[in-house]
Design a protein around this motif. Structure first.
Motif, PDB file in Angstrom:
ATOM      1  N   VAL A   7       0.920  -1.139  -0.137  1.00 53.27           N
ATOM      2  CA  VAL A   7       0.007   0.165  -0.043  1.00 53.27           C
ATOM      3  C   VAL A   7       0.785   1.201   0.064  1.00 53.27           C
ATOM      4  CG1 VAL A   7      -1.968   1.197   1.199  1.00 53.27           C
ATOM      5  CG2 VAL A   7      -1.805  -1.326   1.402  1.00 53.27           C
ATOM      6  N   ARG A   8       0.628   2.144  -0.880  1.00 52.77           N
ATOM      7  CA  ARG A   8       1.463   3.476  -1.110  1.00 52.77           C
ATOM      8  C   ARG A   8       1.000   4.174   0.214  1.00 52.77           C
ATOM      9  NH1 ARG A   8       4.724   3.410  -5.252  1.00 52.77           N
ATOM     10  NH2 ARG A   8       4.232   1.989  -7.263  1.00 52.77           N
TER      11      ARG A   8
ATOM     12  N   PRO B 161      12.961  -3.489  21.104  1.00 53.59           N
ATOM     13  CA  PRO B 161      12.679  -2.157  20.650  1.00 53.59           C
ATOM     14  C   PRO B 161      12.269  -1.855  19.142  1.00 53.59           C
ATOM     15  CG  PRO B 161      14.956  -2.361  20.987  1.00 53.59           C
ATOM     16  CD  PRO B 161      14.444  -3.747  21.206  1.00 53.59           C
ATOM     17  N   LEU B 162      12.907  -2.698  18.348  1.00 55.48           N
ATOM     18  CA  LEU B 162      12.491  -2.286  16.849  1.00 55.48           C
ATOM     19  C   LEU B 162      11.006  -2.525  16.633  1.00 55.48           C
ATOM     20  CD1 LEU B 162      13.931  -1.224  14.341  1.00 55.48           C
ATOM     21  CD2 LEU B 162      14.528  -3.407  13.797  1.00 55.48           C
ATOM     22  N   LEU B 163      10.447  -3.529  17.174  1.00 54.45           N
ATOM     23  CA  LEU B 163       9.075  -4.029  17.134  1.00 54.45           C
ATOM     24  C   LEU B 163       8.227  -2.781  17.104  1.00 54.45           C
ATOM     25  CD1 LEU B 163       7.488  -6.593  16.592  1.00 54.45           C
ATOM     26  CD2 LEU B 163       7.189  -6.513  19.210  1.00 54.45           C
ATOM     27  N   TYR B 164       8.377  -2.093  18.506  1.00 54.68           N
ATOM     28  CA  TYR B 164       7.713  -0.901  18.721  1.00 54.68           C
ATOM     29  C   TYR B 164       7.709   0.323  17.945  1.00 54.68           C
ATOM     30  CZ  TYR B 164       6.298  -3.531  22.793  1.00 54.68           C
ATOM     31  OH  TYR B 164       5.812  -4.662  23.879  1.00 54.68           O
ATOM     32  N   LEU B 165       9.173   0.651  17.594  1.00 55.53           N
ATOM     33  CA  LEU B 165       9.682   1.699  16.606  1.00 55.53           C
ATOM     34  C   LEU B 165       8.961   1.560  15.409  1.00 55.53           C
ATOM     35  CD1 LEU B 165      11.253   4.051  16.067  1.00 55.53           C
ATOM     36  CD2 LEU B 165      13.192   2.557  15.201  1.00 55.53           C
ATOM     37  N   VAL B 166       8.941   0.385  14.895  1.00 54.64           N
ATOM     38  CA  VAL B 166       8.414   0.303  13.406  1.00 54.64           C
ATOM     39  C   VAL B 166       6.998   0.427  13.277  1.00 54.64           C
ATOM     40  CG1 VAL B 166       8.626  -1.034  11.248  1.00 54.64           C
ATOM     41  CG2 VAL B 166      10.412  -1.123  12.655  1.00 54.64           C
ATOM     42  N   ALA B 167       6.417  -0.347  14.337  1.00 55.85           N
ATOM     43  CA  ALA B 167       4.738   0.103  14.419  1.00 55.85           C
ATOM     44  C   ALA B 167       4.311   1.313  14.617  1.00 55.85           C
ATOM     45  CB  ALA B 167       4.322  -0.971  15.428  1.00 55.85           C
ATOM     46  N   SER B 168       5.207   2.047  15.327  1.00 62.99           N
ATOM     47  CA  SER B 168       4.741   3.506  15.360  1.00 62.99           C
ATOM     48  C   SER B 168       5.097   4.276  14.122  1.00 62.99           C
ATOM     49  CB  SER B 168       5.422   4.134  16.670  1.00 62.99           C
ATOM     50  OG  SER B 168       6.739   4.245  16.566  1.00 62.99           O
ATOM     51  N   GLN B 169       6.169   3.993  13.478  1.00 59.19           N
ATOM     52  CA  GLN B 169       6.541   4.697  12.119  1.00 59.19           C
ATOM     53  C   GLN B 169       5.196   4.418  11.207  1.00 59.19           C
ATOM     54  OE1 GLN B 169      10.266   2.979  11.572  1.00 59.19           O
ATOM     55  NE2 GLN B 169      11.309   4.981  12.317  1.00 59.19           N
ATOM     56  N   TYR B 170       4.490   3.252  11.323  1.00 61.82           N
ATOM     57  CA  TYR B 170       3.678   2.749  10.367  1.00 61.82           C
ATOM     58  C   TYR B 170       2.369   3.488  10.582  1.00 61.82           C
ATOM     59  CZ  TYR B 170       5.166  -0.778   7.280  1.00 61.82           C
ATOM     60  OH  TYR B 170       5.915  -1.557   6.396  1.00 61.82           O
ATOM     61  N   VAL B 171       1.960   3.701  11.955  1.00 63.83           N
ATOM     62  CA  VAL B 171       1.024   4.442  12.552  1.00 63.83           C
ATOM     63  C   VAL B 171       0.909   5.863  12.105  1.00 63.83           C
ATOM     64  CG1 VAL B 171      -0.494   5.320  14.454  1.00 63.83           C
ATOM     65  CG2 VAL B 171       0.435   2.996  14.482  1.00 63.83           C
ATOM     66  N   LYS B 172       2.368   6.512  12.269  1.00 57.35           N
ATOM     67  CA  LYS B 172       2.434   8.017  11.887  1.00 57.35           C
ATOM     68  C   LYS B 172       2.508   8.208  10.438  1.00 57.35           C
ATOM     69  CE  LYS B 172       5.502   9.648  15.047  1.00 57.35           C
ATOM     70  NZ  LYS B 172       6.934  10.138  15.435  1.00 57.35           N
ATOM     71  N   GLY B 174       0.344   6.453   8.366  1.00 59.80           N
ATOM     72  CA  GLY B 174      -0.844   6.453   7.890  1.00 59.80           C
ATOM     73  C   GLY B 174      -1.411   4.881   7.738  1.00 59.80           C
ATOM     74  N   ALA B 175      -0.438   3.981   8.222  1.00 56.64           N
ATOM     75  CA  ALA B 175      -0.827   2.473   7.796  1.00 56.64           C
ATOM     76  C   ALA B 175      -1.897   2.177   9.024  1.00 56.64           C
ATOM     77  CB  ALA B 175       0.300   1.699   7.676  1.00 56.64           C
ATOM     78  N   LYS B 176      -2.570   0.970   8.573  1.00 53.72           N
ATOM     79  CA  LYS B 176      -3.275   0.275   9.414  1.00 53.72           C
ATOM     80  C   LYS B 176      -2.587  -0.613  10.075  1.00 53.72           C
ATOM     81  CE  LYS B 176      -7.163  -0.649  11.499  1.00 53.72           C
ATOM     82  NZ  LYS B 176      -7.749   0.165  12.628  1.00 53.72           N
ATOM     83  N   VAL B 177      -2.238  -0.342  11.407  1.00 54.84           N
ATOM     84  CA  VAL B 177      -1.596  -1.339  12.542  1.00 54.84           C
ATOM     85  C   VAL B 177      -2.578  -1.848  13.386  1.00 54.84           C
ATOM     86  CG1 VAL B 177       0.133  -1.855  14.087  1.00 54.84           C
ATOM     87  CG2 VAL B 177       0.658  -0.124  12.186  1.00 54.84           C
ATOM     88  N   LEU B 178      -2.818  -3.306  13.276  1.00 59.69           N
ATOM     89  CA  LEU B 178      -3.892  -3.727  14.122  1.00 59.69           C
ATOM     90  C   LEU B 178      -3.360  -4.196  15.563  1.00 59.69           C
ATOM     91  CD1 LEU B 178      -5.530  -6.314  11.846  1.00 59.69           C
ATOM     92  CD2 LEU B 178      -6.486  -4.231  12.598  1.00 59.69           C
TER      93      LEU B 178
END
Lengths: 103, 462
Positions: A7-8, B161-172, B174-178
């Protein structure tokens, strides 16, 4: 299925690039890796040689080699480290190889 | 007299700081980089033409990333820089490289500094071979380098720590993180606080990230046991099932899973250079032996950054500088002793923090014991846990290279990078022996697949 896997989220103002995947024209963006270009429209990149299904890459950093695809001419490309190019003709099954018979 | 020839492999934080220190001393090192651009994985640069700002790409680490990139740009005319070049073998005093998959060259060296970095460390779970399951690093690269998410509904599973970092980068972005599903219990983090306090800034950043994830509506579960990734061979990932800390089964529907258990060092070049390795009991991985400054057991071979031990980017910058000073000192250059002492102190602090992270986010080796027989361990060759156990019980393959010969585990395209640690744990549990007895997969040349044409050309050179 026309929806791809990736997804972009940004950087969508780039020039578009056309390529072919399994004979079908798909659209990607300049600066895409071949992997992103393909997974923007497809759900997978290849089939596991051992019958456990389709594969779509794993590491994205050139370490796992799970994202190999082929050109119609038989050249093998690592999709995550190859930049997309206009007019590429990609197949997600290895082309038939005819082995030379020296006998 | 000709300048000594120093080769640095890897243009990440360690390699760039190493090359910079060598240039400051008047040398012109060769810098070999496999990728198209500098920065390594952590400070990976987006392609030319992308427009996102440093703050958007690197968050709290933006200033460090920008400084490393600027340093590299200033350095570039002063070094022999070789991008898109793979260092694929080391023989006595010689590095074998291939540029653009086809042009091979052998480079003699007086000193070699391998700054080869790390890849994700993986513990298999049933279904991790389904399309749509990616490593944690992969999820981050998709975002940082290509502005993409790996799926429409993403689960982050593993630990570190990378698990939380990448998840928060995704959220920021605009990706949907469940959900973030962490195998480490929260209580471990509290117990690790004294060691983690060695770097209070990093500790606080981690706490802020977790709070932000919860605020964004992402389910965060700690102390989970991954049970399986659901899906079909044709469609790929469709969901995740875990057991939470209270023993309840949790089900998530998703189309992508990002899986990672912190990092493992890329040690193949050190291995091919015949450096000694030691078993690091804390992280349960084999690492090349280095002295405080980065000297390996082989004269002229130095190791810095995550390829020697996982200290992260800040540690890599310090280790790269220190290894360069060690090279200079061994080549007879005067080196500032106070600077070396300060760098050693920095690395000691980083190492205390490293041990704290291991305590807080342990590698869940016990999962290898309960991995179902049908679960794939080696994704490349599709070798299951059951096949590995049979090799142990029926063929006595309790040393990992023998297990490999009998089963093909670790023999495929990734050469054991992603299954090697887990396979060793499965074998150790099945054989009832300590993990260090199982050993480690020997590094083999070429470190990544090469075209036969390139290899033939090299034979011609030698």
């Amino acid at each position: 299925m026309n929806a791809g896997r990736f997804v972009r989220l940004a950087e969508t103002a780039r020039a578009s690039v056309q390529l072919q995947a399994n004979g079908r024209t798909i659209s990607a963006l300049e600066g895409d890796t071949l992997m992103v270009a393909l997974l923007g429209s497809l759900g997978h990149l290849r089939h596991s040689e051992f019958g456990d299904g389709v594969r779509s890459g794993f590491c994205l950093m050139g370490a796992c080699q799970d994202c190999w695809v082929w050109t119609e001419d038989g050249e093998r490309l690592r999709a995550c480290t190859t930049a997309v190019r206009e007019g590429l003709r990609i197949v997600t099954n290895p082309p038939e190889v005819s082995w030379p018979n020296p006998a | 007299m000709a300048q000594p020839r120093v080769i640095v492999v890897g243009a990440g934080p360690a390699g760039v700081r190493c090359a910079q220190t060598l240039v400051e001393a008047g040398l012109r090192p060769i810098l070999i980089e496999e990728g198209r651009r500098d920065g390594g994985q952590i400070y990976r640069r987006q392609p030319e033409g992308f427009k996102r700002a440093y703050a958007a790409l690197y968050g709290a680490e933006a200033a460090k990333a920008e400084d490393l990139h600027r340093s590299f740009e200033a350095l570039r005319p002063k070094i022999d820089y070789r991008p898109e070049t793979l260092a694929w073998n080391v023989t006595a005093g010689t590095l074998h490289v291939v540029h653009d998959h086809t042009h091979t060259e052998t480079l003699r060296y007086d000193a070699l500094v391998a700054c080869s970095g790390a890849t994700d460390r993986l513990m298999p779970v049933e279904g991790w071979n389904l399309a749509g399951c990616y490593s944690l690093g992969a999820a981050q690269i998709a975002l940082k380098s290509q502005a993409c998410a790996i799926g429409r509904r993403v689960i982050f599973m593993g630990t570190g720590p990378l698990l939380y970092l990448v998840a928060s980068q995704y959220v920021k972005a605009g990706a949907k993180v469940l959900a973030v599903l962490d195998t480490s219990a929260f209580s471990r983090r509290l117990r690790a606080l004294p060691a983690l306090a060695a770097r209070p800034d990093v500790l606080i950043k981690g706490m802020v990230l977790t709070a932000a994830l919860r605020q964004a509506g992402v389910a965060v579960h700690t102390g989970v046991t991954p049970l399986r990734i659901k899906g079909t061979p044709e469609a790929g990932v469709q969901g995740v099932v875990v057991r939470d800390g209270k023993g309840r089964e949790l089900n998530f529907d998703c189309d992508a899973v990002s899986l990672g258990y912190h990092l493992r060092a890329e040690t193949q070049l050190a291995d091919l250079a015949q450096c000694k390795f030691r078993f690091d009991a804390e992280s349960r991985q084999w690492l090349p032996t280095i002295d405080v400054d980065g000297r390996s057991s082989v004269a002229g071979v130095y190791l810095a950054g995550d390829g020697a031990r996982i200290l992260g980017a800040d540690g890599a910058e310090a280790a790269g500088r220190l290894a360069a000073l060690a090279v200079l000192s061994d080549l007879g250059h005067p080196v500032p002793q106070d600077k070396m002492t300060a760098l050693r102190r920095t690395l000691e602090k980083m190492d205390r923090f490293r041990l704290g992270l291991i305590q807080a986010f342990p590698w869940p080796h016990e999962q290898a014991a309960t991995l179902p027989d049908a679960a794939v361990v080696c994704r490349c060759e599709t070798i299951t846990a059951g096949e590995l156990r049979r090799v142990v019980t029926e063929m006595g393959g309790c040393e990992l290279n023998r297990t490999k010969a009998f089963s093909r585990v670790g023999m495929g395209r990734c050469q054991g990078r992603y299954c090697g640690h887990a396979a060793a744990e499965v074998v150790a549990h099945a054989a009832g022996v300590p993990i260090e007895v199982v050993g480690r997969l020997r590094g083999q040349a070429p470190v990544k697949p090469l075209l036969m044409a390139a290899l033939e050309a090299t034979t011609g050179d030698a």
